[in-house]
Design a protein around this motif. Structure first.
Motif, mmCIF file in Angstrom:
data_model
loop_
_atom_site.group_PDB
_atom_site.id
_atom_site.type_symbol
_atom_site.label_atom_id
_atom_site.label_comp_id
_atom_site.label_asym_id
_atom_site.label_seq_id
_atom_site.Cartn_x
_atom_site.Cartn_y
_atom_site.Cartn_z
ATOM 1 N N TYR A 1 0.755 -1.192 0.095
ATOM 2 C CA TYR A 1 0.091 -0.026 0.044
ATOM 3 C C TYR A 1 0.738 1.282 0.008
ATOM 4 N N GLY A 2 2.029 1.202 0.144
ATOM 5 C CA GLY A 2 3.164 2.346 -0.065
ATOM 6 C C GLY A 2 2.907 3.260 1.214
ATOM 7 N N VAL A 3 2.658 2.805 2.437
ATOM 8 C CA VAL A 3 2.524 3.378 3.544
ATOM 9 C C VAL A 3 3.676 3.042 4.462
ATOM 10 N N GLU A 4 4.068 3.904 5.379
ATOM 11 C CA GLU A 4 4.887 3.508 6.527
ATOM 12 C C GLU A 4 4.180 2.939 7.529
ATOM 13 N N VAL A 5 4.686 1.606 7.939
ATOM 14 C CA VAL A 5 4.133 0.883 8.973
ATOM 15 C C VAL A 5 5.176 0.757 10.069
ATOM 16 N N ARG A 6 4.827 1.327 10.980
ATOM 17 C CA ARG A 6 5.679 1.258 12.135
ATOM 18 C C ARG A 6 5.519 0.265 13.259
ATOM 19 N N PRO A 7 6.370 -0.392 13.795
ATOM 20 C CA PRO A 7 6.076 -1.555 14.760
ATOM 21 C C PRO A 7 5.145 -1.140 15.756
ATOM 22 N N GLY A 8 4.210 -2.148 15.910
ATOM 23 C CA GLY A 8 2.998 -1.882 16.883
ATOM 24 C C GLY A 8 2.067 -1.349 16.233
ATOM 25 N N ARG A 9 1.894 -0.715 15.130
ATOM 26 C CA ARG A 9 0.533 0.122 14.467
ATOM 27 C C ARG A 9 -0.050 -0.728 13.172
ATOM 28 N N LEU A 10 0.312 -2.092 13.299
ATOM 29 C CA LEU A 10 -0.438 -2.731 12.307
ATOM 30 C C LEU A 10 -1.468 -4.000 13.050
ATOM 31 N N PHE A 11 -2.807 -4.158 12.782
ATOM 32 C CA PHE A 11 -3.599 -4.788 13.445
ATOM 33 C C PHE A 11 -4.360 -5.690 12.485
ATOM 34 N N ALA A 12 -4.490 -6.745 12.560
ATOM 35 C CA ALA A 12 -5.122 -7.771 11.673
ATOM 36 C C ALA A 12 -6.661 -7.958 12.239
ATOM 37 N N LEU A 13 -7.445 -7.851 11.260
ATOM 38 C CA LEU A 13 -8.910 -8.102 11.995
ATOM 39 C C LEU A 13 -9.221 -9.435 11.268
ATOM 40 N N GLY A 14 -8.622 -10.819 11.593
ATOM 41 C CA GLY A 14 -8.851 -12.068 11.358
ATOM 42 C C GLY A 14 -7.341 -12.753 11.401
ATOM 43 N N HIS A 15 -7.269 -13.960 10.681
ATOM 44 C CA HIS A 15 -6.007 -14.600 10.755
ATOM 45 C C HIS A 15 -5.143 -14.308 9.451
#
Length: 202
Positions: free
Chosen positions: A155-169
C-alpha cells in the motif's frame, strides 16, 4: 538468506518454507530492515543479498509466495514470533462509523440478537484501513514484522512496529492505527458510543 537462493525468481514460485536473516541490514526494526533491503534490491543499486530480498518481496506481492511461509530471524538468529491475539468475540460486528477529520473508526456489535449487550471497538489515528462491511465473529491481533513489511510494500505506507492490526488470521482486513480499544454496555443502536461523539456521525 539462511538458505542461499541461486535462482530465487523461479524457486520462490513454488510453495515452500523460506528463512530470512536480516542481520547486518540498516533499520531499527526487522520490518524497516526488510523494507530498505527490498527497495535497494528493486532499485538496481544493490548488493547480492539485497537483490534476494527484492525477489522475496516481489514474489510475495505477486502471490507466488505466502508471507506465512517466511520466517524472519533477528540478529541473534532467533525467529520472530507471529503477533499475539488481542481480542476475540463470537459475535457479528459491523463497520459503524468513521470520522475523516479525526481519523477514528468504530466497529459495533449491537443488541439485535443475544447477548443483550453492545460492544464498540474504537480505533484512533487511522493511517490505513482495509475492511469488510461486516464480520461474523471478530479476532484482532497485532501483526508481526513480516506482515508489517508486506502491508508497507503493498500500500506504499509507512508501517511502524506495533501499529498494524489484523482483523482475522490474515491481512485481508487490517488497520494501521493506534491500538484498538473496546467497551461493552447495554446501549441501544442509536445511543452515543462510550468513546464519545464522532464528528460528522450520529
Amino acid at each position: 538468506m539462511r538458505t542461499r537462493l541461486s535462482r530465487p525468481a523461479s524457486g520462490l514460485r513454488h510453495p515452500r518454507k523460506v528463512a530470512v536473516s536480516l542481520k547486518g541490514f540498516d533499520g531499527d526494526t526487522l520490518a524497516e530492515q526488510f523494507a530498505r533491503a527490498y527497495k535497494a534490491g528493486r532499485s538496481g543499486d544493490w548488493a547480492a543479498t539485497q537483490w534476494e530480498m527484492g525477489q522475496v518481496g516481489l514474489q510475495a506481492q505477486l502471490e507466488n509466495l505466502e508471507w506465512r511461509n517466511i520466517t524472519f530471524y533477528d540478529k541473534e538468529g532467533t525467529p520472530v514470533p507471529t503477533g499475539p491475539e488481542l481480542f476475540r468475540w463470537d459475535r457479528r460486528f459491523k463497520v459503524w462509523q468513521y470520522s475523516v477529520s479525526h481519523r477514528r473508526l468504530l466497529l459495533r456489535s449491537d443488541r439485535d440478537r443475544p447477548p443483550a449487550t453492545r460492544i464498540d471497538v474504537h480505533v484512533a489515528n487511522v493511517d490505513l484501513m482495509v475492511l469488510r462491511s461486516g464480520y461474523e465473529g471478530l479476532v484482532i491481533r497485532r501483526a508481526d514484522d513480516g506482515e508489517c513489511a508486506k502491508v508497507g510494500l503493498d500500500y506504499g505506507v509507512e508501517v511502524r512496529p506495533g501499529r498494524l492490526f489484523a482483523l482475522g488470521h490474515d491481512l485481508r482486513s487490517c488497520v494501521v492505527s493506534a491500538p484498538p480499544q473496546w467497551h461493552e454496555d447495554e446501549g441501544g443502536m442509536g445511543d452515543p458510543s462510550w468513546f464519545g461523539h464522532m464528528r460528522g456521525t450520529r
